[in-house]
Write a protein that holds these residues in place. Structure first.
Motif, PDB file in Angstrom:
ATOM      1  N   GLU A 103       0.834  -1.207   0.000  1.00  0.00           N
ATOM      2  CA  GLU A 103       0.000   0.000   0.000  1.00  0.00           C
ATOM      3  C   GLU A 103       0.868   1.256   0.000  1.00  0.00           C
ATOM      4  OE1 GLU A 103      -2.676  -0.345   3.323  1.00  0.00           O
ATOM      5  OE2 GLU A 103      -3.595  -2.160   2.499  1.00  0.00           O
ATOM      6  N   ARG A 104       1.940   1.235   0.771  1.00  0.00           N
ATOM      7  CA  ARG A 104       2.850   2.386   0.810  1.00  0.00           C
ATOM      8  C   ARG A 104       3.515   2.601  -0.556  1.00  0.00           C
ATOM      9  NH1 ARG A 104       4.560  -0.088   6.074  1.00  0.00           N
ATOM     10  NH2 ARG A 104       3.383   1.046   7.657  1.00  0.00           N
ATOM     11  N   ASP A 105       3.843   1.504  -1.231  1.00  0.00           N
ATOM     12  CA  ASP A 105       4.460   1.615  -2.560  1.00  0.00           C
ATOM     13  C   ASP A 105       3.495   2.247  -3.562  1.00  0.00           C
ATOM     14  OD1 ASP A 105       6.665   0.379  -1.431  1.00  0.00           O
ATOM     15  OD2 ASP A 105       6.259  -1.574  -2.355  1.00  0.00           O
ATOM     16  N   ILE A 106       2.236   1.829  -3.520  1.00  0.00           N
ATOM     17  CA  ILE A 106       1.235   2.415  -4.416  1.00  0.00           C
ATOM     18  C   ILE A 106       1.065   3.898  -4.092  1.00  0.00           C
ATOM     19  CG2 ILE A 106      -1.217   2.411  -5.054  1.00  0.00           C
ATOM     20  CD1 ILE A 106      -1.129  -0.674  -4.647  1.00  0.00           C
ATOM     21  N   ALA A 107       1.053   4.233  -2.807  1.00  0.00           N
ATOM     22  CA  ALA A 107       0.938   5.648  -2.412  1.00  0.00           C
ATOM     23  C   ALA A 107       2.124   6.457  -2.935  1.00  0.00           C
ATOM     24  CB  ALA A 107       0.831   5.762  -0.891  1.00  0.00           C
ATOM     25  N   LEU A 108       3.317   5.876  -2.879  1.00  0.00           N
ATOM     26  CA  LEU A 108       4.502   6.560  -3.414  1.00  0.00           C
ATOM     27  C   LEU A 108       4.328   6.812  -4.914  1.00  0.00           C
ATOM     28  CD1 LEU A 108       7.487   7.556  -3.448  1.00  0.00           C
ATOM     29  CD2 LEU A 108       8.094   5.175  -3.936  1.00  0.00           C
ATOM     30  N   LEU A 109       3.961   5.782  -5.653  1.00  0.00           N
ATOM     31  CA  LEU A 109       3.800   5.936  -7.101  1.00  0.00           C
ATOM     32  C   LEU A 109       2.699   6.944  -7.426  1.00  0.00           C
ATOM     33  CD1 LEU A 109       4.228   2.209  -8.185  1.00  0.00           C
ATOM     34  CD2 LEU A 109       5.890   4.072  -8.395  1.00  0.00           C
ATOM     35  N   ALA A 110       1.647   6.969  -6.617  1.00  0.00           N
ATOM     36  CA  ALA A 110       0.579   7.950  -6.827  1.00  0.00           C
ATOM     37  C   ALA A 110       1.093   9.362  -6.586  1.00  0.00           C
ATOM     38  CB  ALA A 110      -0.606   7.643  -5.903  1.00  0.00           C
ATOM     39  N   SER A 111       1.963   9.524  -5.588  1.00  0.00           N
ATOM     40  CA  SER A 111       2.500  10.859  -5.297  1.00  0.00           C
ATOM     41  C   SER A 111       3.428  11.348  -6.404  1.00  0.00           C
ATOM     42  CB  SER A 111       3.234  10.866  -3.951  1.00  0.00           C
ATOM     43  OG  SER A 111       4.491  10.209  -4.054  1.00  0.00           O
ATOM     44  N   LEU A 112       4.012  10.433  -7.153  1.00  0.00           N
ATOM     45  CA  LEU A 112       4.923  10.793  -8.244  1.00  0.00           C
ATOM     46  C   LEU A 112       4.187  11.026  -9.567  1.00  0.00           C
ATOM     47  CD1 LEU A 112       7.722   8.198  -7.468  1.00  0.00           C
ATOM     48  CD2 LEU A 112       7.809  10.666  -7.039  1.00  0.00           C
ATOM     49  N   ALA A 113       2.965  10.504  -9.662  1.00  0.00           N
ATOM     50  CA  ALA A 113       2.187  10.636 -10.905  1.00  0.00           C
ATOM     51  C   ALA A 113       1.653  12.057 -11.017  1.00  0.00           C
ATOM     52  CB  ALA A 113       1.040   9.635 -10.891  1.00  0.00           C
ATOM     53  N   PRO A 114       1.486  12.596 -12.204  1.00  0.00           N
ATOM     54  CA  PRO A 114       1.828  12.010 -13.496  1.00  0.00           C
ATOM     55  C   PRO A 114       3.235  12.379 -13.962  1.00  0.00           C
ATOM     56  CG  PRO A 114       0.569  13.987 -13.876  1.00  0.00           C
ATOM     57  CD  PRO A 114       0.721  13.835 -12.363  1.00  0.00           C
ATOM     58  N   ARG A 115       3.992  13.112 -13.152  1.00  0.00           N
ATOM     59  CA  ARG A 115       5.337  13.536 -13.583  1.00  0.00           C
ATOM     60  C   ARG A 115       6.233  12.348 -13.909  1.00  0.00           C
ATOM     61  NH1 ARG A 115       4.523  15.427  -8.918  1.00  0.00           N
ATOM     62  NH2 ARG A 115       6.368  14.544  -7.947  1.00  0.00           N
TER      63      ARG A 115
END
Length: 160
Positions: A103-115
């Protein structure tokens, strides 16, 4: 030649290969190998996979594992915000779906999207197609996209 979802290999009778492209990853880097990862990105032309899972697991020390994984996520975010991020596409090997670290990994990727959008997300410990489908739904809801998800089947249960 494509035959109903497979490509028939005429050089070896009875052999078929998948009709999809198989992604080749030259190197999977542990988070703590950040300097090597940066050099690899600078060399261009390779698919680099940043491992947030196995390389940060200390079976005898849960607190240290938690800290290492937290640092790995921070390092990946910092790397992608650096000038090196304009290089080749990257992949991320996340933690197993349905776990706190996943879940933390998905949250990280979401925080980086869409850049910053990974080319591939490597999903470990997949035991059914339903796991991949649920993972894709959660990613979509979080705004996480990629070109492909590569499920890793690591147990006999995943083969059944």
């Amino acid at each position: 030649m494509r035959d109903g979802g497979t490509v028939t290999d005429r050089s070896t009778p009875g052999t078929a290969v998948p009709s999809f492209d198989v992604l080749h990853f030259s190197t999977v880097f542990p988070g703590r190998a950040l300097p090597r990862l940066i050099r690899r990105i600078e060399s261009r032309g390779v698919q680099v996979v940043y491992d947030l899972e196995d390389t940060h697991w200390i079976p005898t020390d849960a607190a240290l594992t938690t800290e290492l994984k937290r640092r790995a996520r921070r390092d990946l975010a910092e790397l992608l915000e650096s000038p090196f991020a304009s290089g080749p596409s990257f992949g991320v090997k996340v933690n197993a779906f349905g776990t706190e670290d996943g879940e933390r990994d998905i949250a990280l990727l979401a925080s980086l999207a869409p850049r910053h959008r990974p080319h591939a997300i490597i999903l470990p410990k997949v035991e059914s197609a339903a796991t991949v489908e649920a993972f894709l739904r959660v990613c979509e809801a979080a705004g996480v996209t990629c070109e492909e998800v590569v499920p890793l089947i690591e147990t006999t249960r995943g083969v059944d």
